[in-house]
Write a protein that holds these residues in place. Structure first.
Motif, PDB file in Angstrom:
ATOM      1  N   ILE A  10       0.850  -1.184   0.000  1.00  0.00           N
ATOM      2  CA  ILE A  10       0.000   0.000   0.000  1.00  0.00           C
ATOM      3  C   ILE A  10       0.889   1.238   0.000  1.00  0.00           C
ATOM      4  O   ILE A  10       1.737   1.389   0.890  1.00  0.00           O
ATOM      5  N   ARG A  11       0.699   2.101  -0.999  1.00  0.00           N
ATOM      6  CA  ARG A  11       1.494   3.320  -1.091  1.00  0.00           C
ATOM      7  C   ARG A  11       0.748   4.462  -0.409  1.00  0.00           C
ATOM      8  O   ARG A  11      -0.406   4.744  -0.712  1.00  0.00           O
ATOM      9  N   VAL A  12       1.437   5.125   0.527  1.00  0.00           N
ATOM     10  CA  VAL A  12       0.889   6.285   1.231  1.00  0.00           C
ATOM     11  C   VAL A  12       1.629   7.519   0.711  1.00  0.00           C
ATOM     12  O   VAL A  12       2.810   7.707   1.002  1.00  0.00           O
ATOM     13  N   PRO A  13       0.961   8.372  -0.093  1.00  0.00           N
ATOM     14  CA  PRO A  13       1.665   9.520  -0.687  1.00  0.00           C
ATOM     15  C   PRO A  13       2.157  10.502   0.375  1.00  0.00           C
ATOM     16  O   PRO A  13       1.607  10.575   1.484  1.00  0.00           O
ATOM     17  N   ASN A  14       3.174  11.239   0.007  1.00  0.00           N
ATOM     18  CA  ASN A  14       3.737  12.276   0.869  1.00  0.00           C
ATOM     19  C   ASN A  14       2.629  13.156   1.432  1.00  0.00           C
ATOM     20  O   ASN A  14       1.835  13.723   0.695  1.00  0.00           O
ATOM     21  N   GLY A  15       2.579  13.257   2.770  1.00  0.00           N
ATOM     22  CA  GLY A  15       1.634  14.144   3.427  1.00  0.00           C
ATOM     23  C   GLY A  15       0.266  13.566   3.704  1.00  0.00           C
ATOM     24  O   GLY A  15      -0.535  14.170   4.425  1.00  0.00           O
ATOM     25  N   ALA A  16      -0.036  12.378   3.175  1.00  0.00           N
ATOM     26  CA  ALA A  16      -1.376  11.817   3.355  1.00  0.00           C
ATOM     27  C   ALA A  16      -1.685  11.550   4.821  1.00  0.00           C
ATOM     28  O   ALA A  16      -2.805  11.785   5.290  1.00  0.00           O
ATOM     29  N   LEU A  17      -0.686  11.062   5.563  1.00  0.00           N
ATOM     30  CA  LEU A  17      -0.857  10.748   6.981  1.00  0.00           C
ATOM     31  C   LEU A  17       0.259  11.381   7.799  1.00  0.00           C
ATOM     32  O   LEU A  17       0.875  10.741   8.654  1.00  0.00           O
ATOM     33  N   ASN A  18       0.534  12.648   7.502  1.00  0.00           N
ATOM     34  CA  ASN A  18       1.609  13.406   8.157  1.00  0.00           C
ATOM     35  C   ASN A  18       2.997  12.863   7.832  1.00  0.00           C
ATOM     36  O   ASN A  18       3.975  13.225   8.499  1.00  0.00           O
ATOM     37  N   ASN A  19       3.108  11.991   6.851  1.00  0.00           N
ATOM     38  CA  ASN A  19       4.415  11.465   6.461  1.00  0.00           C
ATOM     39  C   ASN A  19       5.128  12.474   5.565  1.00  0.00           C
ATOM     40  O   ASN A  19       4.526  13.093   4.689  1.00  0.00           O
ATOM     41  N   ALA A  20       6.438  12.631   5.798  1.00  0.00           N
ATOM     42  CA  ALA A  20       7.227  13.638   5.088  1.00  0.00           C
ATOM     43  C   ALA A  20       7.681  13.169   3.715  1.00  0.00           C
ATOM     44  O   ALA A  20       8.259  13.938   2.954  1.00  0.00           O
ATOM     45  N   ALA A  21       7.458  11.915   3.389  1.00  0.00           N
ATOM     46  CA  ALA A  21       7.806  11.356   2.078  1.00  0.00           C
ATOM     47  C   ALA A  21       6.877  10.175   1.825  1.00  0.00           C
ATOM     48  O   ALA A  21       6.200   9.694   2.736  1.00  0.00           O
ATOM     49  N   ASP A  22       6.818   9.725   0.562  1.00  0.00           N
ATOM     50  CA  ASP A  22       6.033   8.531   0.260  1.00  0.00           C
ATOM     51  C   ASP A  22       6.510   7.370   1.130  1.00  0.00           C
ATOM     52  O   ASP A  22       7.726   7.179   1.314  1.00  0.00           O
ATOM     53  N   ILE A  23       5.577   6.614   1.666  1.00  0.00           N
ATOM     54  CA  ILE A  23       5.945   5.408   2.402  1.00  0.00           C
ATOM     55  C   ILE A  23       5.098   4.245   1.905  1.00  0.00           C
ATOM     56  O   ILE A  23       4.054   4.435   1.279  1.00  0.00           O
TER      57      ILE A  23
END
Length: 235
Positions: free
Chosen positions: A89-102
């Protein structure tokens, strides 16, 4: 508050060392944390791939707890389809307060705090599999260009830990395939239908606070860990 000043035992490098799981221990499911993801420890934020058995990781309910087992493996995308059950599952930058894609593995349990859960279960906290987030804030199944290195962390009992962006990730204890029987634990994971309903509610309210901790709380954890490292260096 979190036992930050407790002694930190020496740990052997790698997955061995005191308290390590033996060969009849199994961690199940397409879960685990992708290499490079940050994890909150009693000494600040560390990359998951740098952790070793014996390191003390900050848990949601029980303060710093020592790792008793670490499993590492590779996920190979070749020959898979983006919609299959094991697709990351790709979580785009900023989707869940993440500073980069995770990337999240599809069965990785995530803690949610929600009034919707409270209404149904008389408890505001529940676990959902990461794949249930598909469609929320641009999160979707997607095949990575190359292999993902996956690390699965385990403690003496089920724990929930702080990871990248303030997400709360479930780490089930290793189960002995010879003696443990049913895979039950202290945290309840919602089934697929209930998890999707909950995520639909979060989407309607654009509610990321149900999934991530307050950024100031996470920053405080990291800052305190850095101060402890600085003091240790002065000894």
């Amino acid at each position: 508050m979190f036992g930050w000043m407790e002694d930190r035992g020496d740990a052997a490098p790698g997955t061995g060392g005191p308290g390590a799981a033996t060969s009849d221990i199994l961690i199940t499911g397409h879960a685990g944390l992708v290499s490079g993801m940050g994890v909150a420890t009693d000494r600040g934020w560390r990359r998951v791939d740098a952790l070793r058995v014996g390191d003390r990781v900050l848990t949601f309910d029980h303060g710093p707890q020592a790792l008793v087992d670490i499993q590492r493996e590779s996920f190979q995308p070749a020959g898979r389809a983006a919609g299959d059950a094991v697709c990351p599952i790709r979580v785009p930058n900023g989707a869940l307060n993440n500073a980069a894609d995770i990337w999240l593995m599809p069965d990785q349990g995530l803690m949610v705090e929600s009034d919707t859960v409270l209404d149904v279960m008389d408890d505001p906290f529940a676990l959902i599999p990461a794949r249930a987030l598909a469609g929320f804030r641009g999160i979707r199944p997607e095949l990575p260009e190359g292999a993902l290195q996956i690390t699965t962390l385990a403690f003496r009992d089920d724990e929930v830990i702080y990871v990248e962006g303030g997400l709360l990730a479930h780490c089930p204890r290793p189960r002995c395939i010879l003696t443990d029987g049913a895979l039950t634990g202290r945290y309840r994971t919602l089934d697929s239908r209930a998890a999707r309903y909950l995520v639909d509610c979060l989407r309607e309210d654009n509610d990321i606070a149900a999934l991530v901790c307050d950024p100031e709380e996470i920053a405080g954890i990291a800052a305190r860990g850095e101060r402890l490292l600085s003091l240790a260096g002065q000894d």
